[in-house]
Design a protein around this motif. Structure first.
Motif, PDB file in Angstrom:
ATOM      1  N   GLY A   1      -1.020  -9.945   8.584  1.00 29.67           N
ATOM      2  CA  GLY A   1      -1.286  -8.560   8.957  1.00 29.67           C
ATOM      3  C   GLY A   1      -0.229  -7.582   8.503  1.00 29.67           C
ATOM      4  N   ASN A   2       0.580  -7.986   7.536  1.00 30.75           N
ATOM      5  CA  ASN A   2       1.663  -7.124   7.056  1.00 30.75           C
ATOM      6  C   ASN A   2       1.335  -6.642   5.638  1.00 30.75           C
ATOM      7  OD1 ASN A   2       4.075  -5.888   6.394  1.00 30.75           O
ATOM      8  ND2 ASN A   2       5.337  -7.450   7.377  1.00 30.75           N
ATOM      9  N   ALA A   3       0.463  -5.646   5.564  1.00 30.16           N
ATOM     10  CA  ALA A   3      -0.004  -5.151   4.266  1.00 30.16           C
ATOM     11  C   ALA A   3       1.118  -4.517   3.453  1.00 30.16           C
ATOM     12  CB  ALA A   3      -1.127  -4.140   4.468  1.00 30.16           C
ATOM     13  N   ALA A   4       2.041  -3.859   4.126  1.00 31.25           N
ATOM     14  CA  ALA A   4       3.135  -3.178   3.414  1.00 31.25           C
ATOM     15  C   ALA A   4       4.002  -4.188   2.659  1.00 31.25           C
ATOM     16  CB  ALA A   4       3.982  -2.378   4.399  1.00 31.25           C
ATOM     17  N   GLU A   5       4.374  -5.280   3.332  1.00 33.91           N
ATOM     18  CA  GLU A   5       5.177  -6.312   2.670  1.00 33.91           C
ATOM     19  C   GLU A   5       4.381  -7.017   1.585  1.00 33.91           C
ATOM     20  OE1 GLU A   5       8.244  -7.105   2.713  1.00 33.91           O
ATOM     21  OE2 GLU A   5       8.957  -5.857   4.360  1.00 33.91           O
ATOM     22  N   ALA A   6       3.080  -7.184   1.826  1.00 36.97           N
ATOM     23  CA  ALA A   6       2.217  -7.824   0.818  1.00 36.97           C
ATOM     24  C   ALA A   6       2.245  -7.031  -0.481  1.00 36.97           C
ATOM     25  CB  ALA A   6       0.791  -7.944   1.347  1.00 36.97           C
ATOM     26  N   LYS A   7       2.121  -5.717  -0.366  1.00 36.65           N
ATOM     27  CA  LYS A   7       2.132  -4.868  -1.562  1.00 36.65           C
ATOM     28  C   LYS A   7       3.517  -4.829  -2.200  1.00 36.65           C
ATOM     29  CE  LYS A   7      -1.750  -1.779  -0.558  1.00 36.65           C
ATOM     30  NZ  LYS A   7      -2.184  -0.378  -0.389  1.00 36.65           N
TER      31      LYS A   7
ATOM     32  N   THR B   1      -5.740  -7.281  -1.597  1.00 36.48           N
ATOM     33  CA  THR B   1      -4.942  -6.630  -0.556  1.00 36.48           C
ATOM     34  C   THR B   1      -5.527  -5.267  -0.222  1.00 36.48           C
ATOM     35  OG1 THR B   1      -2.925  -7.766  -1.251  1.00 36.48           O
ATOM     36  CG2 THR B   1      -2.637  -5.758   0.023  1.00 36.48           C
ATOM     37  N   ASN B   2      -5.914  -4.533  -1.257  1.00 38.63           N
ATOM     38  CA  ASN B   2      -6.526  -3.215  -1.035  1.00 38.63           C
ATOM     39  C   ASN B   2      -7.899  -3.337  -0.383  1.00 38.63           C
ATOM     40  OD1 ASN B   2      -4.702  -1.090  -2.129  1.00 38.63           O
ATOM     41  ND2 ASN B   2      -4.855  -2.304  -3.978  1.00 38.63           N
ATOM     42  N   ILE B   3      -8.660  -4.342  -0.802  1.00 35.76           N
ATOM     43  CA  ILE B   3      -9.995  -4.538  -0.225  1.00 35.76           C
ATOM     44  C   ILE B   3      -9.882  -4.896   1.250  1.00 35.76           C
ATOM     45  CG2 ILE B   3     -12.016  -6.061  -0.240  1.00 35.76           C
ATOM     46  CD1 ILE B   3     -11.762  -6.128  -3.295  1.00 35.76           C
ATOM     47  N   ASP B   4      -8.943  -5.803   1.583  1.00 36.61           N
ATOM     48  CA  ASP B   4      -8.736  -6.188   2.986  1.00 36.61           C
ATOM     49  C   ASP B   4      -8.348  -4.992   3.844  1.00 36.61           C
ATOM     50  OD1 ASP B   4      -9.364  -8.777   2.495  1.00 36.61           O
ATOM     51  OD2 ASP B   4      -7.451  -9.622   3.121  1.00 36.61           O
TER      52      ASP B   4
END
Length: 407
Positions: free
Chosen positions: A229-235, A258-261
């Motif tokens: 649930g950490n989209a910022a770190e994923a990107k 990541t963007n789609i999720d």
């Protein structure tokens, strides 16, 4: 005269006292080394007995060794001695081996003892290289013992415990100022198997930064951050990876996912557009984006992207094959869709015509491909089937004969 003699006597006495203290502390170093040797011998005997022997002699020896080394480590004359620091590392890490089954001790002391031991090894190396080979040999031996336990944990599907044990292997290597890239990666894999995606992402990211199994570790780190649930770190980790591997398909696909999720379809499209804008003449990038669109079931965009790759290099074998395969799959799906329609459905003829047209478009890249790879039996069979499906039996038979001739 008498005063001078008295001062000299006091000075001499001070030196003698200091010397006796040094000797005492040196004796503590030596005694610690002797007791550690007894511990090591006892542990060796225990291992040779298959673990069925008595561990008490090893425990008593290491307790005595710790008492002596703590005295040496507290005294100003020996606390910075490379020998004291070396044996402190040996004894504190060895203590965990001797008392590993004592749950109360391990819960209260394991982390502190382990960190103290590793720091002592590092300090010894920083002062002198005298014990470097001894430290390395000792760490390798302890890691080998730990590996046996790790394998047992893995076989029992205790992945969280396995991951933590691999992290200890990493710290062991830090004691000799080395990076255990394999254990970093393995800890990430085990954390992921344990569904601990936060720690898995952390370890995959650490692995990626060493270059180990990159760029795959960048993708894995991002995927785990995303699952946590950490989209910022994923990107962030993806962007770091894409700077080093800008044309890697998996990294680009992960960025799209990541963007789609995140519910950002526009962001997914923008990521692909940004990649193209940065390197518009990169045939591999157009090819990569085409395969991503295939996976996303965006057929028209996939065809456009693959054709863009072929505009840059009309002989690009991978793109010729992928475009042909994509069009065949798309045409087959359309034919299946038509076959599932109700009788007299007004769209039947339209869908069937589109299927035939798509099959015919597939012939163009596949026939170019087979000129360069005349013995690719799979493509020859596909060409035969396409020509049969569109009613050109002569061509179908020609390709079938060529396919049958290949053993």
């Amino acid at each position: 005269m008498k005063k001078t003699m008295k001062n000299k006597f006091i000075a001499f006495a001070g030196v003698a006292l200091f010397s006796s203290q040094v000797m005492a502390q040196k004796a503590n170093e030596t005694s610690a080394a002797i007791e550690y040797k007894k511990y090591s011998d006892a542990m060796t005997m225990l291992m040779m007995s298959g673990g069925k022997g008595d561990i008490v002699p090893a425990q008593k020896a290491i307790e005595k060794a710790k008492g002596f080394i703590d005295l040496a480590a507290e005294n100003e004359t020996t606390k910075e001695s490379p020998k004291t620091l070396f044996y402190k590392g040996e004894i504190y890490t060895g203590y965990l081996m001797a008392f590993g089954t004592d749950t109360a001790f391990m819960n209260n002391n394991a982390e502190n003892y382990f960190n103290t031991g590793i720091e002592s090894y590092q300090k010894s190396l920083a002062i002198s290289s005298k014990y470097k080979e001894d430290i390395k040999a000792s760490i390798d031996q302890k890691k080998a013992l730990f590996s046996m336990g790790i394998n047992a944990l893995y076989d029992q599907a205790k992945y969280a415990e396995c991951a933590e044990a691999y992290e200890m292997q990493v710290k062991f290597s830090q004691g000799v100022n080395e990076v255990d890239t394999l254990s970093i990666y393995n800890s990430a894999v085990c954390y992921e198997k344990a569904n601990d995606f936060t720690n898995a992402a952390r370890q995959y990211a650490a692995s990626a930064k060493t270059g180990y199994k990159a760029p795959g570790t960048y993708r894995s780190a991002s995927a785990c951050y995303r699952k946590a649930g950490n989209a910022a770190e994923a990107k962030a980790i993806l962007n770091e990876g894409r700077k080093k591997y800008p044309s890697d398909r998996d990294l680009l696909l992960e960025l799209v996912n990541t963007n789609i999720d995140a519910g950002d379809a526009a962001g997914a499209e923008a990521a692909l557009a940004e990649a193209i804008a940065a390197d518009p003449k990169n045939k591999q990038l157009h090819y990569t984006i085409g395969t991503i669109y295939i996976e996303l079931k965006q057929n028209e965009k996939a065809e456009v992207a693959l054709n863009e790759a072929l505009k840059i290099d009309p002989e690009y074998q991978d793109a010729l094959y992928q475009l042909g395969a994509h069009l065949v799959t798309w045409a087959s799906d359309l034919r299946t869709e038509a076959g599932q329609m109700k009788l007299n459905d007004p769209n039947y003829d339209k869908v069937t015509a589109k299927s035939d047209e798509t099959f015919k478009r597939a012939l163009i890249p596949l026939e170019k491909f087979i000129v360069k790879s005349p013995n690719d039996k799979d493509v020859l069979v596909i060409l035969s089937q396409i020509y049969r499906s569109v009613g050109n039996y002569d061509k179908s038979n020609e390709y079938k004969k060529r396919a049958d001739a290949i053993k």
